[in-house]
Motif scaffolding. Structure first.
Motif, mmCIF file in Angstrom:
data_model
loop_
_atom_site.group_PDB
_atom_site.id
_atom_site.type_symbol
_atom_site.label_atom_id
_atom_site.label_comp_id
_atom_site.label_asym_id
_atom_site.label_seq_id
_atom_site.Cartn_x
_atom_site.Cartn_y
_atom_site.Cartn_z
ATOM 1 N N MET A 1 -102.399 46.402 -34.833
ATOM 2 C CA MET A 1 -103.325 46.944 -33.862
ATOM 3 C C MET A 1 -104.725 46.543 -34.313
ATOM 4 O O MET A 1 -105.104 46.762 -35.453
ATOM 5 C CB MET A 1 -103.158 48.461 -33.818
ATOM 6 C CG MET A 1 -104.063 49.141 -32.853
ATOM 7 S SD MET A 1 -103.893 50.958 -32.779
ATOM 8 C CE MET A 1 -102.173 51.205 -32.585
ATOM 9 N N ASP A 2 -105.493 45.993 -33.398
ATOM 10 C CA ASP A 2 -106.850 45.590 -33.780
ATOM 11 C C ASP A 2 -107.773 46.807 -33.879
ATOM 12 O O ASP A 2 -107.419 47.909 -33.439
ATOM 13 C CB ASP A 2 -107.409 44.540 -32.817
ATOM 14 C CG ASP A 2 -107.537 45.031 -31.384
ATOM 15 O OD1 ASP A 2 -107.891 46.199 -31.179
ATOM 16 O OD2 ASP A 2 -107.291 44.226 -30.466
ATOM 17 N N ASP A 3 -108.917 46.611 -34.490
ATOM 18 C CA ASP A 3 -109.828 47.727 -34.760
ATOM 19 C C ASP A 3 -110.316 48.422 -33.485
ATOM 20 O O ASP A 3 -110.405 49.652 -33.448
ATOM 21 C CB ASP A 3 -111.035 47.252 -35.575
ATOM 22 C CG ASP A 3 -110.689 46.957 -37.019
ATOM 23 O OD1 ASP A 3 -109.625 47.435 -37.480
ATOM 24 O OD2 ASP A 3 -111.463 46.252 -37.683
ATOM 25 N N ASP A 4 -110.605 47.635 -32.440
ATOM 26 C CA ASP A 4 -111.097 48.244 -31.193
ATOM 27 C C ASP A 4 -110.054 49.177 -30.586
ATOM 28 O O ASP A 4 -110.367 50.281 -30.148
ATOM 29 C CB ASP A 4 -111.470 47.162 -30.175
ATOM 30 C CG ASP A 4 -112.713 46.392 -30.563
ATOM 31 O OD1 ASP A 4 -113.490 46.906 -31.413
ATOM 32 O OD2 ASP A 4 -112.918 45.290 -30.033
ATOM 33 N N LEU A 9 -107.908 54.571 -29.601
ATOM 34 C CA LEU A 9 -106.794 55.499 -29.719
ATOM 35 C C LEU A 9 -107.218 56.774 -30.440
ATOM 36 O O LEU A 9 -106.900 57.885 -30.007
ATOM 37 C CB LEU A 9 -105.628 54.834 -30.459
ATOM 38 C CG LEU A 9 -104.375 55.662 -30.690
ATOM 39 C CD1 LEU A 9 -103.777 56.135 -29.364
ATOM 40 C CD2 LEU A 9 -103.360 54.858 -31.488
ATOM 41 N N THR A 10 -107.965 56.621 -31.504
ATOM 42 C CA THR A 10 -108.452 57.779 -32.261
ATOM 43 C C THR A 10 -109.372 58.629 -31.397
ATOM 44 O O THR A 10 -109.271 59.866 -31.391
ATOM 45 C CB THR A 10 -109.179 57.319 -33.539
ATOM 46 O OG1 THR A 10 -108.253 56.589 -34.351
ATOM 47 C CG2 THR A 10 -109.728 58.489 -34.324
ATOM 48 N N ALA A 11 -110.261 57.988 -30.657
ATOM 49 C CA ALA A 11 -111.195 58.718 -29.790
ATOM 50 C C ALA A 11 -110.454 59.462 -28.682
ATOM 51 O O ALA A 11 -110.766 60.626 -28.386
ATOM 52 C CB ALA A 11 -112.220 57.752 -29.193
ATOM 53 N N GLU A 12 -109.474 58.818 -28.083
ATOM 54 C CA GLU A 12 -108.708 59.470 -27.007
ATOM 55 C C GLU A 12 -107.889 60.633 -27.550
ATOM 56 O O GLU A 12 -107.760 61.666 -26.899
ATOM 57 C CB GLU A 12 -107.807 58.454 -26.292
ATOM 58 C CG GLU A 12 -106.975 59.038 -25.179
ATOM 59 C CD GLU A 12 -107.784 59.708 -24.067
ATOM 60 O OE1 GLU A 12 -107.199 60.554 -23.349
ATOM 61 O OE2 GLU A 12 -108.973 59.407 -23.899
ATOM 62 N N ALA A 13 -107.347 60.476 -28.744
ATOM 63 C CA ALA A 13 -106.599 61.565 -29.361
ATOM 64 C C ALA A 13 -107.505 62.773 -29.575
ATOM 65 O O ALA A 13 -107.122 63.912 -29.267
ATOM 66 C CB ALA A 13 -105.986 61.110 -30.685
#
Length: 65
Positions: A1-4, A9-13
């Motif tokens: 998984m690329d950094d973007d 994903l982290t932000a949406e979580a």
């Protein structure tokens, strides 16, 4: 998984209150919904897999008459 993608994903979580794993499972399930809904019959895969002539007298074939 690329950094973007990882950051998104982290932000949406964090925004949704869901875990990253839950979001990944949901995305995969949505992406594969067509495959999950098909439920192919495994017997269908056997059709045409053997190249033999049909048997006219099945009893003779089974009971070796």
């Amino acid at each position: 998984m690329d950094d973007d993608l990882d950051h998104a994903l982290t932000a949406e979580a964090a925004r949704s209150g869901r875990t990253r794993s839950e979001l990944v499972r949901l995305a995969v399930r949505q992406s594969l919904a067509h495959a999950l809904s098909e439920n192919p019959d495994p017997v269908d895969a056997l059709i045409g897999s053997v190249d033999i002539d049909p048997i006219d007298d099945i009893d003779a074939a089974i009971y070796l008459q």
